[in-house]
Design a protein around this motif. Structure first.
Motif, mmCIF file in Angstrom:
data_model
loop_
_atom_site.group_PDB
_atom_site.id
_atom_site.type_symbol
_atom_site.label_atom_id
_atom_site.label_comp_id
_atom_site.label_asym_id
_atom_site.label_seq_id
_atom_site.Cartn_x
_atom_site.Cartn_y
_atom_site.Cartn_z
ATOM 1 N N MET A 1 81.869 65.844 12.357
ATOM 2 C CA MET A 1 80.593 66.218 11.741
ATOM 3 C C MET A 1 80.792 67.368 10.772
ATOM 4 O O MET A 1 79.971 68.243 10.617
ATOM 5 N N THR A 2 81.965 67.374 10.077
ATOM 6 C CA THR A 2 82.255 68.421 9.121
ATOM 7 C C THR A 2 81.187 68.453 8.038
ATOM 8 O O THR A 2 80.815 67.430 7.473
ATOM 9 N N GLY A 3 80.721 69.647 7.699
ATOM 10 C CA GLY A 3 79.698 69.791 6.681
ATOM 11 C C GLY A 3 78.285 69.669 7.203
ATOM 12 O O GLY A 3 77.334 69.954 6.483
ATOM 13 N N THR A 4 78.120 69.256 8.430
ATOM 14 C CA THR A 4 76.783 69.152 9.016
ATOM 15 C C THR A 4 76.280 70.534 9.403
ATOM 16 O O THR A 4 76.980 71.273 10.091
ATOM 17 N N PRO A 5 75.090 70.925 8.961
ATOM 18 C CA PRO A 5 74.569 72.238 9.339
ATOM 19 C C PRO A 5 74.473 72.369 10.854
ATOM 20 O O PRO A 5 74.201 71.392 11.554
ATOM 21 N N LEU A 6 74.679 73.571 11.344
ATOM 22 C CA LEU A 6 74.635 73.795 12.786
ATOM 23 C C LEU A 6 73.318 73.332 13.386
ATOM 24 O O LEU A 6 73.283 72.760 14.477
ATOM 25 N N TRP A 7 72.211 73.575 12.663
ATOM 26 C CA TRP A 7 70.896 73.250 13.237
ATOM 27 C C TRP A 7 70.658 71.748 13.347
ATOM 28 O O TRP A 7 69.682 71.321 13.960
ATOM 29 N N GLU A 8 71.559 70.923 12.780
ATOM 30 C CA GLU A 8 71.439 69.472 12.927
ATOM 31 C C GLU A 8 72.484 68.912 13.887
ATOM 32 O O GLU A 8 72.592 67.698 14.046
ATOM 33 N N LYS A 9 73.251 69.806 14.520
ATOM 34 C CA LYS A 9 74.264 69.356 15.469
ATOM 35 C C LYS A 9 73.687 69.284 16.891
ATOM 36 O O LYS A 9 72.976 70.191 17.315
ATOM 37 N N PRO A 10 74.003 68.233 17.635
ATOM 38 C CA PRO A 10 73.532 68.119 19.025
ATOM 39 C C PRO A 10 73.957 69.299 19.891
ATOM 40 O O PRO A 10 73.238 69.675 20.818
ATOM 41 N N ILE A 11 75.108 69.906 19.583
ATOM 42 C CA ILE A 11 75.602 71.001 20.413
ATOM 43 C C ILE A 11 74.641 72.185 20.415
ATOM 44 O O ILE A 11 74.484 72.869 21.428
ATOM 45 N N LEU A 12 73.971 72.433 19.277
ATOM 46 C CA LEU A 12 73.007 73.539 19.238
ATOM 47 C C LEU A 12 71.759 73.192 20.027
ATOM 48 O O LEU A 12 71.219 74.030 20.755
ATOM 49 N N ARG A 13 71.315 71.956 19.925
ATOM 50 C CA ARG A 13 70.126 71.562 20.682
ATOM 51 C C ARG A 13 70.393 71.636 22.178
ATOM 52 O O ARG A 13 69.538 72.044 22.958
ATOM 53 N N ASP A 14 71.609 71.269 22.578
ATOM 54 C CA ASP A 14 71.965 71.350 23.992
ATOM 55 C C ASP A 14 71.993 72.803 24.471
ATOM 56 O O ASP A 14 71.581 73.102 25.595
ATOM 57 N N ALA A 15 72.480 73.718 23.601
ATOM 58 C CA ALA A 15 72.627 75.124 23.995
ATOM 59 C C ALA A 15 71.340 75.914 23.871
ATOM 60 O O ALA A 15 71.044 76.786 24.693
ATOM 61 N N ALA A 16 70.555 75.633 22.826
ATOM 62 C CA ALA A 16 69.382 76.461 22.522
ATOM 63 C C ALA A 16 68.060 75.778 22.827
ATOM 64 O O ALA A 16 67.007 76.435 22.798
ATOM 65 N N GLY A 17 68.075 74.482 23.090
ATOM 66 C CA GLY A 17 66.821 73.769 23.311
ATOM 67 C C GLY A 17 66.187 73.355 21.993
ATOM 68 O O GLY A 17 66.766 73.511 20.914
ATOM 69 N N GLU A 18 64.963 72.862 22.051
ATOM 70 C CA GLU A 18 64.285 72.309 20.882
ATOM 71 C C GLU A 18 63.957 73.358 19.818
ATOM 72 O O GLU A 18 63.725 73.022 18.659
ATOM 73 N N THR A 19 63.945 74.639 20.186
ATOM 74 C CA THR A 19 63.663 75.672 19.178
ATOM 75 C C THR A 19 64.852 75.886 18.260
ATOM 76 O O THR A 19 64.687 76.390 17.139
ATOM 77 N N LEU A 20 66.052 75.574 18.719
ATOM 78 C CA LEU A 20 67.289 75.701 17.934
ATOM 79 C C LEU A 20 67.585 77.149 17.543
ATOM 80 O O LEU A 20 68.211 77.401 16.510
ATOM 81 N N ARG A 21 67.169 78.105 18.349
ATOM 82 C CA ARG A 21 67.407 79.516 18.002
ATOM 83 C C ARG A 21 67.588 80.356 19.265
ATOM 84 O O ARG A 21 67.172 79.953 20.359
ATOM 85 N N PRO A 22 68.172 81.540 19.108
ATOM 86 C CA PRO A 22 68.382 82.421 20.269
ATOM 87 C C PRO A 22 67.067 82.794 20.946
ATOM 88 O O PRO A 22 66.084 83.137 20.287
ATOM 89 N N GLY A 23 67.050 82.681 22.266
ATOM 90 C CA GLY A 23 65.894 83.142 23.024
ATOM 91 C C GLY A 23 64.735 82.185 23.125
ATOM 92 O O GLY A 23 63.728 82.502 23.774
ATOM 93 N N GLY A 24 64.842 81.022 22.485
ATOM 94 C CA GLY A 24 63.735 80.072 22.565
ATOM 95 C C GLY A 24 62.434 80.651 22.038
ATOM 96 O O GLY A 24 62.363 81.133 20.904
ATOM 97 N N PHE A 25 61.392 80.651 22.883
ATOM 98 C CA PHE A 25 60.084 81.156 22.474
ATOM 99 C C PHE A 25 59.878 82.642 22.800
ATOM 100 O O PHE A 25 58.770 83.156 22.647
ATOM 101 N N THR A 26 60.931 83.323 23.229
ATOM 102 C CA THR A 26 60.792 84.729 23.618
ATOM 103 C C THR A 26 60.203 85.577 22.498
ATOM 104 O O THR A 26 59.251 86.338 22.700
ATOM 105 N N LEU A 27 60.769 85.464 21.297
ATOM 106 C CA LEU A 27 60.283 86.265 20.177
ATOM 107 C C LEU A 27 58.962 85.739 19.637
ATOM 108 O O LEU A 27 58.150 86.499 19.109
ATOM 109 N N THR A 28 58.727 84.443 19.783
ATOM 110 C CA THR A 28 57.443 83.870 19.374
ATOM 111 C C THR A 28 56.314 84.489 20.189
ATOM 112 O O THR A 28 55.305 84.941 19.637
#
Length: 216
Positions: A1-28
């Motif tokens: 998946m070379t060139g694929t942005p991190l936010w479109e990689k399954p590995i980020l969704r698995d690690a961060a959940g559907e928010t795709l960012r650190p802390g999920g909804f904590t800062l929201t």
């Protein structure tokens, strides 16, 4: 998946959940508590990705939230029925004074023309409207060690953002550091097999992670 942005990689969704960012909804949630937005406030999520924050702001906080994102792939994977639009953050397809708040979570660092984007934020905000930015930022001027094609590759210069906000008549009401959430996500990515996550190596500068709230 070379060139694929991190936010479109399954590995980020698995690690961060559907928010795709650190802390999920904590800062929201923290931003909602700091801004004191009224029930049914009109809210825009710029860079909404999979629509997780839009759905959360509507169901958890009762806001009239909508979202926009530039990625057709991510929008296609969002839940059906959410008010989501494909657009560029620097050219928002909304009328002046449309929203009481704009959320921009782990997105501003990815937008090349930050000056125009902030001017667009101001344009669509009502008087006394709130701008909520959560993003990675530079702690100094050293080399950034991070994963390519991610928001960690271009963390914000806080001084520049503060200057732009002032230029467009906005003042900062809160800045809080949540770098521990970034470290936690980086550890999850390493455990999942991702190389050079945002936490970086000890020889290079590690970006921080912050919440900033500004008012028009």
């Amino acid at each position: 998946m070379t060139g694929t942005p991190l936010w479109e990689k399954p590995i980020l969704r698995d690690a961060a959940g559907e928010t795709l960012r650190p802390g999920g909804f904590t800062l929201t949630d923290r931003a909602v508590s700091l801004t004191g937005l009224s029930a049914e406030a009109r809210v825009l999520d710029v860079g909404c990705g999979l629509g997780a924050t839009v759905s959360y702001l509507r169901t958890r906080h009762g806001f009239k939230a909508c979202g926009m994102d530039y990625s057709p792939r991510q929008l296609s994977e969002a839940p059906a029925g959410l008010p989501l639009t494909r657009a560029d953050g620097a050219y928002l397809p909304f009328a002046d004074s449309s929203f009481e708040a704009v959320f921009c979570e782990c997105v501003l660092s990815l937008i090349p023309d930050q000056e125009r984007t902030i001017s667009e934020f101001k344009r669509v905000l009502t008087k006394n409207g709130k701008l909520i930015i959560s993003d990675l930022y530079r702690r100094g001027s050293g080399q950034i060690q991070c994963l390519d094609n991610s928001c960690a590759s271009s963390p914000l210069y806080l001084g520049r953002i503060e200057q732009l906000l002032k230029q467009y008549g906005m003042h900062i009401t809160a800045i809080e550091d949540y770098s521990r959430l970034l470290v936690e996500l980086a550890a999850k990515l390493v455990f999942a097999g991702e190389k050079n996550p945002a936490a970086g190596q000890s020889c290079c500068e590690r970006p921080g992670y912050m919440l900033m709230i500004a008012e028009f």
